[in-house]
Design an enzyme around this catalytic site. Structure first.
Site, PDB file in Angstrom:
ATOM      1  N   TYR A 157      36.780  42.111  30.637  1.00 30.47           N
ATOM      2  CA  TYR A 157      36.406  42.751  31.907  1.00 30.47           C
ATOM      3  C   TYR A 157      37.316  42.299  33.045  1.00 30.47           C
ATOM      4  O   TYR A 157      37.823  43.113  33.819  1.00 30.47           O
ATOM      5  CB  TYR A 157      34.948  42.411  32.209  1.00 30.47           C
ATOM      6  CG  TYR A 157      34.369  43.098  33.418  1.00 30.47           C
ATOM      7  CD1 TYR A 157      33.898  44.406  33.337  1.00 30.47           C
ATOM      8  CD2 TYR A 157      34.267  42.430  34.636  1.00 30.47           C
ATOM      9  CE1 TYR A 157      33.345  45.039  34.449  1.00 30.47           C
ATOM     10  CE2 TYR A 157      33.712  43.051  35.749  1.00 30.47           C
ATOM     11  CZ  TYR A 157      33.259  44.353  35.646  1.00 30.47           C
ATOM     12  OH  TYR A 157      32.717  44.982  36.745  1.00 30.47           O
ATOM     13  N   LYS A 161      39.904  44.646  35.172  1.00 30.93           N
ATOM     14  CA  LYS A 161      39.745  44.806  36.619  1.00 30.93           C
ATOM     15  C   LYS A 161      40.953  44.261  37.380  1.00 30.93           C
ATOM     16  O   LYS A 161      41.309  44.796  38.443  1.00 30.93           O
ATOM     17  CB  LYS A 161      38.461  44.119  37.080  1.00 30.93           C
ATOM     18  CG  LYS A 161      37.183  44.770  36.537  1.00 30.93           C
ATOM     19  CD  LYS A 161      37.063  46.230  36.951  1.00 30.93           C
ATOM     20  CE  LYS A 161      35.719  46.821  36.574  1.00 30.93           C
ATOM     21  NZ  LYS A 161      35.569  48.230  37.011  1.00 30.93           N
TER      22      LYS A 161
END
Length: 251
Positions: A157, A161
């Site tokens: 993640y 990002k």
């Protein structure tokens, strides 16, 4: 308040959480909205109905942005066919598959990278030419505080990002001469379906790290998206706005 009258917006992952809040915030400010969803048609239709109730044109567009170029081009085409144009794209669709780095398997890594970074890339690629032709457009990418500071158990993640921030800055540089801006929002701890699944100890720890001392709301993030979508932000591009209660400062 920022006026989006006459604009059309496409929000990926727009059926719930941050996406829902952003789509409805746009509608309240005068924009017509296309609500992209992957599987929950009922939730997407509910957002559409609420936007229509505000006097806007709205449509639900099914499609999985993680499936790559053809899927994303089909989503953009459907939105343009229904609403006539897309002036604002919000790349919001995202998932988590948390695990420690040494335990993370290929499926957990690839699912998050494909959705949270691959999806925004292909959506941006699909909308770039129509926006360049119009010499106008707003692209807003939903990054995360995790992409700026890292987070244990979220290598996939955080990497996606962080990559999205790089994509934002590159897109901003490449499309600036055609009047298209691209900015990112990096939320911190926000009350959504995803964060509601966190153990209380984790929530307490993150809240304790946040200088303002409380969990943010989806409306806090939606307000930032409305600003980036507005004419008032016409001279703002390639920026990352942390809506995070101060958890990330100076990075």
């Amino acid at each position: 308040m920022f006026d989006l009258t006459g604009k059309t917006a496409l929000v990926t992952g727009g059926s719930r959480g941050l996406g829902r809040a952003i789509a409805l915030a746009f509608a309240r400010q005068g924009a017509d909205v296309a609500v992209n969803y992957r599987g929950n048609a009922e939730a997407a239709d509910a957002v559409v109905a609420e936007a229509v109730g505000l006097g806007r044109r709205a449509v639900a567009v099914q499609g999985d942005t993680s499936e790559g170029r053809e899927a994303c081009e089909a989503i953009v085409k459907a939105a343009i066919d229904e609403l006539g144009s897309v002036d604002i794209l919000v790349n919001n669709a995202g998932i988590t598959r948390d695990n420690l780095l040494v335990r993370m398997d290929a499926d957990e890594w690839e699912a998050v990278i494909d959705t949270n970074l691959g999806g925004p890339f292909w959506m941006t690629r699909a909308i770039a030419r129509p926006m360049m032709k119009a010499r106008s457009g707003r692209i807003i990418n939903m990054s995360s505080a995790a992409g700026r500071m890292g987070n244990p158990g979220q290598a996939n993640y955080a990497a996606a990002k962080a990559g999205l921030i790089g994509l934002t800055k590159t897109t901003a540089r490449e499309l600036a001469s055609r009047g298209v801006t691209c900015n990112a929002i990096a939320p911190g701890l926000i009350e959504t379906d995803l964060t509601s699944d966190l153990p209380q100890a984790a929530t307490d720890a993150l809240t304790g790290m946040t200088p303002l001392g409380y969990i943010g709301s989806v409306e806090d993030v939606a307000a930032a998206a409305v600003y980036f979508a507005s004419d008032e932000a016409r001279y703002v591009t390639g920026q990352v706005l942390g809506v995070d209660g101060g958890i990330v400062m100076g990075s």
